[in-house]
Design an enzyme around this catalytic site. Structure first.
Site, short mmCIF file in Angstrom:
data_model
loop_
_atom_site.label_atom_id
_atom_site.label_comp_id
_atom_site.label_asym_id
_atom_site.label_seq_id
_atom_site.Cartn_x
_atom_site.Cartn_y
_atom_site.Cartn_z
NE ARG A 1 -3.90 -2.43 1.58
CZ ARG A 1 -4.65 -3.11 2.42
NH1 ARG A 1 -4.81 -2.69 3.65
NH2 ARG A 1 -5.26 -4.21 2.02
CD GLU B 1 -11.17 -10.72 8.35
OE1 GLU B 1 -10.23 -10.63 9.17
OE2 GLU B 1 -11.29 -9.99 7.37
CE LYS C 1 -12.24 -7.62 9.80
NZ LYS C 1 -11.15 -6.78 10.30
CB SER D 1 -14.16 -2.12 4.26
OG SER D 1 -12.75 -2.07 4.31
N GLY D 2 -13.26 -4.96 2.77
CA GLY D 2 -12.98 -5.79 1.60
C GLY D 2 -12.63 -5.06 0.31
NE ARG E 1 -8.64 -3.31 1.80
CZ ARG E 1 -8.90 -4.35 1.02
NH1 ARG E 1 -8.57 -4.31 -0.26
NH2 ARG E 1 -9.49 -5.43 1.52
P1 13P Z 1 -10.51 -4.33 5.00
O1 13P Z 1 -11.57 -3.57 5.76
O2 13P Z 1 -9.54 -3.45 4.29
O3 13P Z 1 -11.11 -5.39 4.15
O4 13P Z 1 -9.65 -5.09 6.07
C1 13P Z 1 -10.27 -5.74 7.09
C2 13P Z 1 -9.37 -6.76 7.62
O5 13P Z 1 -9.00 -6.71 8.76
C3 13P Z 1 -8.95 -7.85 6.73
O6 13P Z 1 -8.47 -8.91 7.50
#
Ligand code: 13P
Length: 342
Positions: free
Chosen positions: A33, A177, A219, A261-262, A294
């Site tokens: 990033r 998650e 999550k 958020s993905g 993100r």
């Molecule tokens: P994002 O919200 O950027 O998808 O990241 C969440 C996260 O912790 C991924 O493991």
């Protein structure tokens, strides 16, 4: 007593309309990033960036827990104050990512299995001593031709459940998650089908491993059409599909669901979470919260750009996104809020 502590921590993590801030990018992900924006990819750059995040004024008003990475949990501010102390002083619970990444799964082309169970019991003990009170493990499920396979879903769900049981033994709340990725041209309906199958399998495995659901946070991804799907859906349709899928597959004893958020645009992630809370909040057994990386960090990272002179503006942007998401939890987010910083 320890179990009651875990249950209390899980409750606090999703209380008062707050949510989690994921700042646990591994070094390779963080460097990627940074590289995109021309920021140097050094340990000091990563430390400075994380210092910017944890010293953001007022962050604790919107954020209940911050997920750190192994490098970050050991770091300090420039003046020597450990990040864990800075976070705790801001009223934020420190958390830690404990998986060691999604690797290619043998015999399953195009699919991944998350690793990190070996030695996990001892690592969790160490993180608890450093001040962490919750943990995170991410499984990755891709949608494509003939995938995900049953084998991939089962193996990842099993690993998530083994991790969750070890967390509770160590006094940590497991954030579970299972991420169904947005990549691909699949429809909203396919994402819904796959997400339901994954979540049902995960909760079966959590049951088999004797994980106490009251002391966990889920999550998941939101239910979305693939990024390349020609038919993109309205905010309300995504909200409806997501809640319907979760109602079918997530037991009522789970205190909170904190979405990843993905890769969604920040404002869209807030709008979708808001719509879910506007339309369903009073009828749901669990809190619908956020655990974004993100969608909270990206605008701040772009403003910071690796330069000290941009820190205050970047912190404002970070705080703004955290505020928008707190509002979305209460069903009080709207486009007007976005104009404040523009
Ligand atoms: P994002 O919200 O950027 O998808 O990241 C969440 C996260 O912790 C991924 O493991």
């Amino acid at each position: 007593m320890r179990l009651q502590d875990i249950i209390n921590t899980a409750k606090i993590l999703v209380s008062s309309n707050k949510g989690l801030l994921a700042m646990d990018e591994s070094n390779p992900t963080c460097n990627k990033r940074f590289a995109k924006l021309g920021i140097s990819q050094t340990e000091e750059a990563r430390r400075s960036y994380r210092e910017l995040i944890v010293t953001t004024p007022g962050l604790g008003d919107c954020i209940s827990g911050a997920i750190l990475y192994d490098e970050t949990i050991r770091q300090q501010k420039k003046d020597g104050t450990p990040f864990v102390k800075v976070i705790a002083d801001a009223g934020i619970i420190p958390g830690i990512k404990v998986d060691i990444g999604a690797k290619d799964m043998a015999g399953h082309p195009g699919e991944k299995i998350t690793e990190g169970l070996d030695g996990l019991r001892d690592r969790l003990k160490g993180y608890f001593q450093m001040g962490a009170r919750f943990a995170k493990w991410r499984a990755v499920i891709d949608i494509g031709d003939n995938i995900p396979s049953r084998g991939c879903i089962e193996a990842n769900a099993h690993a998530l459940a083994r991790y969750a049981a070890l967390c509770q033994e160590a006094g940590l709340v497991p954030v579970v998650e299972p991420e169904v990725l947005m990549d691909g041209d699949h429809s909203l309906e396919i994402c819904s089908e796959v997400t339901e199958k994954v979540l049902r399998t995960v909760f079966n495995q959590l049951y088999m491993q004797r994980v106490i659901l009251e002391g966990t946070i889920l999550k998941p991804n939101m239910v979305l059409p693939g990024l390349d799907c020609p038919k993109q859906e309205s905010v309300d349709k995504v909200a409806d599909a997501t809640v319907k899928c979760l109602l079918r597959s997530v037991p009522a004893s789970v205190p909170g669901i904190a979405f990843l958020s993905g890769g969604q645009y920040s404002e869209l992630a807030s709008a979708r979470l808001n719509s879910m809370n506007v339309r369903f909040r009073s009828r749901l057994p669990w809190a619908l919260a956020f655990s974004f990386a993100r969608a909270i960090q990206q605008p701040a990272l772009e403003i910071w750009h690796g330069e000290e002179k941009n820190v205050a503006r970047a912190q404002q942007a970070l705080h703004h996104r955290a505020m928008c998401n707190r509002a979305a939890r209460g069903g009080e987010y709207n486009e007007e809020m976005e104009k404040i910083l523009k």
